[in-house]
Write an enzyme that holds these catalytic residues in place. Structure first.
Site, PDB file in Angstrom:
ATOM      1  N   HIS A 156      -7.468   0.036  -6.507  1.00 44.86           N
ATOM      2  CA  HIS A 156      -7.573  -0.802  -5.304  1.00 44.86           C
ATOM      3  C   HIS A 156      -8.105  -2.178  -5.727  1.00 44.86           C
ATOM      4  CE1 HIS A 156      -7.611  -1.803  -1.215  1.00 44.86           C
ATOM      5  NE2 HIS A 156      -8.465  -0.928  -0.716  1.00 44.86           N
ATOM      6  N   ASP A 185     -17.950   5.660  -0.132  1.00 46.89           N
ATOM      7  CA  ASP A 185     -16.513   5.763   0.174  1.00 46.89           C
ATOM      8  C   ASP A 185     -16.310   7.118   0.841  1.00 46.89           C
ATOM      9  OD1 ASP A 185     -13.755   5.443   0.243  1.00 46.89           O
ATOM     10  OD2 ASP A 185     -13.473   5.395  -1.929  1.00 46.89           O
ATOM     11  N   CYS A 215     -16.634   0.467   1.121  1.00 47.00           N
ATOM     12  CA  CYS A 215     -15.329  -0.197   1.256  1.00 47.00           C
ATOM     13  C   CYS A 215     -14.812  -0.118   2.687  1.00 47.00           C
ATOM     14  CB  CYS A 215     -14.331   0.393   0.282  1.00 47.00           C
ATOM     15  SG  CYS A 215     -14.175   2.180   0.384  1.00 47.00           S
ATOM     16  N   GLN A 223      -9.715  -4.832  -3.325  1.00 49.67           N
ATOM     17  CA  GLN A 223     -11.060  -4.439  -2.889  1.00 49.67           C
ATOM     18  C   GLN A 223     -12.099  -4.886  -3.924  1.00 49.67           C
ATOM     19  OE1 GLN A 223     -11.881  -2.246   0.043  1.00 49.67           O
ATOM     20  NE2 GLN A 223     -13.873  -3.099  -0.470  1.00 49.67           N
ATOM     21  N   ARG A 233       0.888  -1.173   0.000  1.00 51.69           N
ATOM     22  CA  ARG A 233       0.000   0.000   0.000  1.00 51.69           C
ATOM     23  C   ARG A 233       0.915   1.209   0.000  1.00 51.69           C
ATOM     24  NH1 ARG A 233      -5.369   1.213   3.443  1.00 51.69           N
ATOM     25  NH2 ARG A 233      -6.039  -0.307   1.879  1.00 51.69           N
ATOM     26  N   ARG A 239     -12.955  -9.383   2.203  1.00 52.36           N
ATOM     27  CA  ARG A 239     -11.558  -8.994   1.934  1.00 52.36           C
ATOM     28  C   ARG A 239     -10.650 -10.177   2.282  1.00 52.36           C
ATOM     29  NH1 ARG A 239     -10.025  -3.796   1.798  1.00 52.36           N
ATOM     30  NH2 ARG A 239      -8.302  -4.700   0.633  1.00 52.36           N
TER      31      ARG A 239
HETATM   32  N1   CP Z   1     -11.153  -0.701   2.412  1.00 54.53           N
HETATM   33  C1   CP Z   1      -9.879  -0.713   2.844  1.00 54.53           C
HETATM   34  O1   CP Z   1      -8.934  -0.791   2.064  1.00 54.53           O
HETATM   35  O2   CP Z   1      -9.745  -0.681   4.189  1.00 54.53           O
HETATM   36  P1   CP Z   1      -8.376  -0.431   4.955  1.00 54.53           P
HETATM   37  O3   CP Z   1      -7.904   0.966   4.597  1.00 54.53           O
HETATM   38  O4   CP Z   1      -8.709  -0.557   6.404  1.00 54.53           O
HETATM   39  O5   CP Z   1      -7.368  -1.448   4.510  1.00 54.53           O
END
Ligand code: CP
Length: 348
Positions: A144, A241, A282, A147, A117, A310
């Site tokens: 992403h 979101d 998300c 996701q 990330r 997830r």
């Molecule tokens: N939706 C998502 O990526 O959550 P986090 O930021 O907690 O990983």
């Protein structure tokens, strides 16, 4: 003189498949990943997850905070018999004492998969450039993809009337985030309808709309970008979101003024969508901003099933990408190594 490498890993691999964006995968490949998810989810329900990542490791670089992505990858690796390493820039040399290139080269000699990330696409691209193992994008401000698998799988799980993804239209409420962009491209590939409903200033960049339109020409999907909330009326899935990301805190007041109250997902807004429409988010959710607690807790909300998926997705990703990249040793090879080493130890 260049000395030959003594690496135990194959440094000459040229056909490594990475996961940057779902746009890089065919519908068949995405379907395969989701079918794998369904088998692994069933196995987890039976406490019988096969040890398909046994002895393997995923190195997880997190330049930004995370709850779901971090926990789901760690738990997935454990369930599959492997190991996940949490590597924050505070703890490793990335970007400080050590370049991205060198970090990637070292991690790929030790780990079977790198998950990252990052706060910029350049960091992700740098990791990919030098990696000899698959690199999975855990969010890089553009896309992403992990996701997306959880989202589409969750939608499929909750369609009980025989419709398929291509029968559905998804409305994304708010900003043109990485999740919005990823959903638009993925929905377009699947022949779904996709709408971004948000103020003009925060609508999707034209280059990505153009790419999605090219997918739609083949798939029969359709894209609409609008600031008119009434356009939610024919949507089967409503998606929320955050209205700002951690790197946009200086814009928070301006953004909230632009998005609230019109684009907040409330029970009243959900009532305007197609009857039976489901709500995805998300997460993390701010129930004082982009979604109300009432909507999030309603019977049409599948946001927490989505969060749990997830984990389902990460199990499938670890299995899918490590399976494609590594050849399992035969039992004879394993026994030959064990006999050689135990014979040596016995003679000490
Ligand atoms: N939706 C998502 O990526 O959550 P986090 O930021 O907690 O990983």
């Amino acid at each position: 003189m260049k000395l030959p490498s003594s690496s135990a890993t194959d440094l000459n691999k040229t056909n490594i498949e990475h996961m940057v964006s779902m746009k890089d995968f065919s519908v068949k490949e995405m379907d395969n990943m989701m079918e794998l998810m369904s088998y692994l989810k069933e196995a987890r329900k039976d406490n019988a997850v096969p040890q398909l990542f046994k002895g393997k490791s995923v190195g997880m670089i997190f330049e930004a905070g995370s709850t779901r992505t971090r926990v789901s990858f760690e738990v997935a690796a454990t369930l599959l018999g492997g190991h996940a390493l949490f590597l924050s820039p505070k703890d490793i040399h990335l970007g400080g004492k050590e370049s991205i290139d060198d970090t990637s080269r070292v991690l790929s000699r030790m780990c079977d998969i790198i998950m990252a990330r990052t706060n910029s696409p350049e960091t992700l691209d740098g990791l990919i450039r030098m990696s000899t193992v698959p690199v999975i994008n855990g969010l890089d401000t553009r896309f992403h993809p992990t996701q997306m698998l959880a989202d589409l799988f969750t939608v499929k799980e909750h369609i009980t009337d025989g419709r398929t993804l291509s029968d559905l239209t998804l409305a994304f409420m708010g900003d043109a985030t990485d999740v919005c962009r990823s959903l638009m491209l993925t929905c377009a590939k699947y022949g779904m309808g996709f709408k971004q409903i948000g103020p003009k200033k925060y609508q999707m960049e034209q280059e990505w709309i153009d790419l999605a339109e090219t997918y739609c020409k083949e798939s029969g999907g359709h894209i609409e970008i609008t600031d008119d909330v009434e356009r939610i009326s024919d949507c089967d899935v409503v998606y929320g979101d955050s209205f700002y990301w951690v790197t946009q805190m200086d814009e928070k007041a301006e953004r909230l003024a632009a998005f609230m109250p019109d684009y907040v997902i409330t029970e009243e807004l959900m009532a305007k969508a197609k009857p039976g429409a489901m709500l995805l988010h998300c997460l993390p959710a701010n129930d004082k901003e982009e979604v109300t607690r009432g909507a999030l807790e309603s019977e049409y909300s599948v946001a927490f099933d989505e969060a749990e998926n997830r984990l389902t997705a990460q199990m499938a990703i670890l299995v899918y990408f490590s399976h494609k990249n590594t050849q399992a040793a035969s039992e004879a090879t394993r026994i030959a190594h064990e006999e050689k080493i135990t014979g040596f130890l016995a003679g000490l």
